[in-house]
Each structure stands twice: as structure tokens, then as C-alpha cells.
Design an enzyme around this catalytic site. Structure first.
Site, PDB file in Angstrom:
ATOM      1  CG  HIS A 186      -2.583  -1.051   0.523  1.00 33.70           C
ATOM      2  ND1 HIS A 186      -2.466  -2.536   0.384  1.00 33.70           N
ATOM      3  CD2 HIS A 186      -2.856  -0.255  -0.413  1.00 33.70           C
ATOM      4  CE1 HIS A 186      -3.449  -3.059   0.380  1.00 33.70           C
ATOM      5  NE2 HIS A 186      -3.742  -1.987  -0.253  1.00 33.70           N
ATOM      6  CD  GLU A 428      -8.031 -10.742  -4.223  1.00 31.62           C
ATOM      7  OE1 GLU A 428      -6.533  -9.908  -4.762  1.00 31.62           O
ATOM      8  OE2 GLU A 428      -9.064 -10.468  -4.124  1.00 31.62           O
ATOM      9  CG  ASP A 452      -3.538 -10.417  -2.493  1.00 29.31           C
ATOM     10  OD1 ASP A 452      -2.746  -9.931  -2.465  1.00 29.31           O
ATOM     11  OD2 ASP A 452      -4.681  -9.336  -2.640  1.00 29.31           O
ATOM     12  CB  CYS A 499      -7.963  -3.877 -10.646  1.00 25.31           C
ATOM     13  SG  CYS A 499      -8.580  -5.550 -10.154  1.00 25.31           S
TER      14      CYS A 499
HETATM   15  C1  PEP Z   1      -4.463  -6.842  -6.772  1.00 23.00           C
HETATM   16  O1  PEP Z   1      -5.007  -8.120  -5.440  1.00 23.00           O
HETATM   17  O2  PEP Z   1      -4.183  -7.238  -7.373  1.00 23.00           O
HETATM   18  C2  PEP Z   1      -5.488  -6.210  -6.455  1.00 23.00           C
HETATM   19  C3  PEP Z   1      -5.681  -5.261  -7.077  1.00 23.00           C
HETATM   20  O3  PEP Z   1      -6.576  -5.697  -4.567  1.00 23.00           O
HETATM   21  P1  PEP Z   1      -5.437  -5.265  -3.803  1.00 23.00           P
HETATM   22  O4  PEP Z   1      -3.923  -4.645  -3.998  1.00 23.00           O
HETATM   23  O5  PEP Z   1      -6.078  -3.866  -3.038  1.00 23.00           O
HETATM   24  O6  PEP Z   1      -5.253  -6.218  -2.720  1.00 23.00           O
HETATM   25 MG    MG Z   2      -5.905  -8.364  -3.602  1.00 25.93          MG
END
Ligand code: PEP
Ligand code: MG
Length: 566
Positions: A186, A428, A452, A499
């Protein structure tokens, strides 16, 4: 030069501000040059007094005279001839300044604490503050507030938490260096969203760098140059200008359709974390939102957001998008995303534990109120629901059943919602990749979460730099997962997007075009770059690249080849 993970592109040149977790530990050492140590001590006291005057002035403005006087009292105490004389005596007896301050302050703290008199005992608290302040300065780790950072600051912090970023003023912070995190942590996502160059996972950065030191943060390469000479500063200033120029050139892609070189159209969406980010998505020329990470609405507060609060947030985002699609991911907590007031038990293995859809399905009231809020907002725009961390068809069914229940409740109360709202799966997990054929029969769309998916496929924690060498979406296993998910989605006629951060990777884009991805959802600053990279390839070229790559056996081989073509 210090090496880390380049997590947010760009070059920042500035002065270090150490955000320390206030560890005031020091190693006592015997001093040989007593005069130098005395000077170091006196300088620290001067600086402590200057800081205190500044803080007192600020408090006088914001709170009042009385509070300011308490702080000013600290100056009188540390300047007290008896106290400073005792400290200097210890330094003259070969003790280091940290140990001398610590020992004498402790003596006063014990003395004041023992009186039992309220007023005198407060003096003990004052001395504790003074001790921490002066030792902090001696160690170069004085407590600092991010929001007070002056222009040209490079933040150096063990871990950048979402709540910390709340204090970041984009105008003043020119770079971020952390000791933890990866491309997809993050910290990285936030740094990119703020367009601040960032290098993460720089081992021991907080001890190797000192406050006020000049550093260059090269977020593209993952390098930190410490105390650069004037020539280096000149070179990097030129690089910074070139980088900013390239960003300007990307502006040619603004307002253009997203198409490959054959003219086939793609959807290019943004990932957002707050309704306000929807404005950034629109400004960045995003064609919608492919991932609204709703957990940010649940963080930074001390209780659950109500259905109405959530409804307002989703509606606001949708209105900002003016009819463009908005894919809202239901609450994805656990793993590296903590929400303290939910009181989740500490787990041995949080990434494989009670999180995301698993938590939501067990906390139905909370989950239903989120779904109702999304449904109510869907009356105001093109809103879709997406479930995170799906690993079994039953989870999708249970989620969809709850959507149906929520729809019925709203209908019974005469509240409008999109009755045909699409419900998709965030693919994911390794399991979702393997059963993508089954999920595709019951989902309205897929969105591949490579952040993920890479971790779960490779069994490599996305935030652990020790296993960072395994964590790559260009691993043959991850590429096979991605190709499979896209093929399964297409076989059932549902759209498949991505995403995860890999959607913005120039090396990944030709592969995704070949596999048949139709929607890319990336951070706002990446939109134009991705549009440019999609425009670069014909389908035939992308197929030829993918064919070569899928015949390769190692990630190293794949990366080396793709580096030659981008
Ligand atoms: C992912 O896991 O690719 C994703 C887009 O979600 P996050 O990064 O919020 O886990
Ligand atoms: Mg994720």
C-alpha cells in the site's frame, strides 16, 4: 548508494526527514575527544531550545499562554546550571552525551517522582520530555510531524502506513524511502497515487540516513544516492527535467481513444481508494473506475461507516464519473490491511486467514449494509459489484444471494437501485485461477488482481523483500494463470479486466493484448502511459511476442526478452 525497490517513478532531490518510531536506544560509549562531545551536547541543547520556542509559539497561537508556558519551562530546566553542570561533568568523565543526559535526567525523574506531591511529580514528566527530546536530537531521530515537513523533504520511514499518508503535503514531499514494502504494497500504491518518487525496502534506511542529509530518490531504478556531490545533483536534476518532459509528451494521448495499432478498442480504467480519487481518475483521462478499494472508507476512523455514509461516498464517486463505469470492490480487510476497531484476532498466517469475502460472509449485517449502500448508489450511475479473494463457487453464490436479498429489501422499501447490477469476481487467488472455468459460468465479469494472484500462485508474500525475487507476474506460473483466467472468461462470453499493478507494465501489455484482456485498470498517473503502450502493438505482433514468452521456462529469460522489446 542504497538499493531498494523502485515503487513510484520519478526523481526527487531533497533533505531527509526521519520519521522514527522514537526508539531512543543508544549504545553507551567511552568518549576520547571530550571537547567535541561537549560541543555536540551543547548544540543539541540549543536545537532543543529552538524547537521548543517554535512549538511554544505555535501552541500559544492555537491553544493559549498557559500551555505555551509549560513548554517554555522546559528551556529553563535544561538550561538550569545545576542540571547542565551535572550532565557536563559526566561527559568530562568520558561518558557519551546520550548516556550523560539519560543518567542525570533519570536522577531528577526519580527524585521528583518520589515526592508524592502532584505538582512536583509533574516536573518528572517534564524532565522525561526533555530527556526524550534531547536524546532524540543527539540520535537524529527527533519526533517530527509529516504535515509540518518543509518544501523539498524526502520522507524516510520504516513503513509508510495509510494513516501517515494522510499528513503528506504533496507540494512539500519530493521523495519517499521506506524499509519495508514492495511494488504492490500500500505504501507503493499511495506513493504512485500522490505522484511522489519512492524507493521501498531499503534495508536499514532509517539508521543509515540522518535528518537534513541531502539525498536523491530515483524511483524508477530503486536507487537512493546519499550526500551526492554537485555533479551528481546536476545530472539528476537534468534527468528529473527529462522525466518531466516525457510526462508532458504523454499528454498527446490525452482525450484519445484507447486502441491497439489495429484500431481495436480497449477500456482503460483507474483504481481509486476514496470518492475524491474519482476526480483524479477523470483528470487523468481514465474511462471509468475498475477498482474502488472500499477499505479506505473503513480505515482512519474508530467505528464502521454507516450504510448512509457509504451510500454518500459511492454516489459521490459515481456522480463525479458522470455515467462512466464504477466497479466497487466489497470490503477487503485482513492480510496487510488492518482495521483496528474490528478487533480481528491476530493470526499465524493472516494472508491465508479470515479476511475479505470470508470475513464479510460471516459478518452478514455489515456486509449487507455495504451491498445496500452500493445498490442505492447504483441508481445514480453505472455501478458494478466485485467480490475480493474468491476461492470457491459457493462464496460467489453466497455473495450474489446477499445482493438479491438486499435488492428485495430495497424494493420493499420503495428505494431505487439497478436491478440488473453486474456482480463480478476479482480473480486474485490461485484457486480462482484454477476454477476460472466454473466461476465464469456464474460471474458477470472477472478482474484479475495480479498483486495477490502473484503472491498466492508463487506462495511469496507481496510485502516480504526476502522472497521478492519470486514475486513477479512474469513468472511462467503466473502468466499461465492469467492466460487461463482470460481464456475461461472469454469462453463464457464475460469481459475480463485486470486491476493489479501488472496491468500498467509495458512488458506485460503485449501479452495481455494477445491473451484477450479487454479492460485495464491502473493508477491514475499511469493512464496515458498505458494508452501509449497499448497503441504500440498490433494483435499479430502481440501474438508473436506471447508465443515466444509462453515457450520460455524461467522468469529471468522472459524478463530479459521483454526488456529488449519495450
Ligand atoms: C490485487 O490483489 O491485485 C489488487 C488489485 O488488490 P489489492 O492490491 O487491493 O489487494
Ligand atoms: Mg488483492
Amino acid at each position: 548508494m542504497l538499493k531498494g525497490i523502485g515503487a513510484s517513478d520519478g526523481i526527487g532531490i531533497g533533505k531527509v526527514m526521519l520519521i522514527s518510531e522514537q526508539s531512543l536506544e543508544y549504545t553507551p560509549k567511552e568518549i576520547i575527544d571530550i571537547d567535541a562531545e561537549l560541543a555536540r551536547y551543547r548544540e543539541a541543547v540549543d536545537k532543543f531550545c529552538d524547537n521548543t520556542v517554535e512549538q511554544a509559539n505555535a501552541i500559544r497561537q492555537s491553544t493559549g499562554d498557559k500551555e505555551a508556558e509549560i513548554l517554555e519551562g522546559h528551556i529553563a530546566i535544561i538550561r538550569d546550571p545545576f542540571m547542565s553542570g551535572e550532565i557536563e561533568n559526566l561527559i568530562k568523565a568520558n561518558q557519551c552525551a546520550e548516556a550523560a543526559v539519560d543518567q542525570i535526567c533519570k536522577m531528577f525523574i526519580d527524585m521528583f517522582s518520589a515526592t508524592g506531591d502532584d505538582l512536583t511529580m509533574q516536573r518528572a514528566a517534564d524532565v522525561r520530555d526533555i530527556r526524550d527530546g534531547v536524546i532524540g536530537i543527539l540520535l537524529g531521530v527527533q519526533e517530527v510531524k509529516i504535515s509540518d515537513a518543509p518544501a523539498g523533504t524526502v520522507l524516510v520511514v520504516h513503513e509508510l502506513t495509510p494513516s501517515m499518508t494522510a499528513g503528506i503535503n504533496k507540494e512539500n514531499i519530493v521523495g519517499i524511502i521506506t524499509e519495508t514494502g514492495s511494488q504492490t504494497s500500500h505504501s507503493a500504491i499511495l506513493a504512485r497515487a500522490l505522484e511522489i518518487p519512492a524507493v521501498l525496502s531499503v534495508a536499514n534506511a532509517t539508521s543509515l540516513l540522518s535528518s537534513e542529509e541531502i539525498v536523491i530518490v530515483d524511483g524508477g531504478r530503486g536507487n537512493v544516492l546519499v550526500a551526492p556531490d554537485p555533479k551528481k545533483i546536476e545530472d539528476y536534476t537534468a534527468k528529473r527535467i527529462a522525466y518531466l518532459r516525457e510526462r508532458r509528451e504523454l499528454e498527446n494521448y490525452r482525450g484519445k481513444p484507447t486502441e491497439n495499432a489495429d484500431g481495436t478498442a480497449y477500456e482503460l480504467f483507474c483504481n481509486i481508494g476514496t470518492p475524491k480519487d474519482a476526480t483524479k481518475a477523470v483528470e487523468a483521462d481514465g474511462e471509468g473506475v475498475g477498482l474502488f478499494r472500499t477499505e479506505f472508507l473503513f480505515m482512519d476512523r474508530d467505528r464502521l461507516p454507516t450504510e448512509d455514509e457509504q451510500f454518500d461516498a459511492y454516489k459521490q464517486a459515481s456522480l463525479i464519473l458522470r455515467g462512466k463505469p464504477l466497479i466497487i470492490r466489497t470490503l477487503d480487510i485482513g492480510g496487510d490491511k488492518e482495521i483496528p476497531y474490528l478487533g480481528l484476532a491476530k493470526e499465524e498466517n493472516p494472508f491465508m486467514g479470515f479476511r475479505a469475502i470470508r470475513y464479510c460472509l460471516k459478518n452478514r449485517d455489515m456486509f449487507k449494509s455495504q451491498i445496500k449502500a452500493i445498490l442505492r448508489a447504483s441508481a445514480f450511475g453505472d455501478i458494478r459489484i466485485m467480490f475480493p479473494l474468491i476461492t470457491a463457487v459457493e462464496e460467489l453464490r453466497a455473495g450474489k444471494a446477499l445482493v438479491e436479498e438486499a435488492k428485495a429489501d430495497l424494493k420493499a422499501s420503495g428505494i431505487a437501485s439497478d436491478e440488473n447490477i453486474q456482480v463480478g469476481v476479482m480473480t486474485e487467488t490461485a484457486a480462482s485461477g484454477v476454477i476460472a472455468d466454473l466461476l465464469a459460468k456464474e460471474a458477470d465479469f472477472f478482474s484479475i488482481g495480479t498483486n495477490d494472484l502473484t503472491g498466492y500462485t508463487m506462495a511469496a508474500d507481496r510485502g516480504n523483500s526476502e522472497v521478492g525475487y519470486l514475486y513477479s507476474p512474469l513468472q511462467p506460473s503466473v502468466l499461465r494463470m492469467i492466460r487461463r483466467i482470460i481464456r475461461c472468461g472469454r469462453a463464457e462470453g464475460i469481459p475480463v479486466g485486470m486491476c493489479g499493478e501488472a496491468a500498467a507494465s509495458p512488458m506485460m501489455i503485449p501479452l495481455l493484448l494477445s491473451f484477450g484482456l479487454t479492460e485495464f485498470s491502473v493508477s491514475a498517473p499511469s493512464v496515458l502511459k498505458v494508452r501509449k503502450n497499448i497503441a504500440k502493438w498490433t494483435k499479430a505482433e502481440a501474438d508473436a511476442i506471447a508465443e515466444k514468452v509462453m515457450a520460455m521456462t524461467t522468469e529471468a529469460e522472459i524478463t530479459a526478452y521483454l526488456e529488449t522489446i519495450v
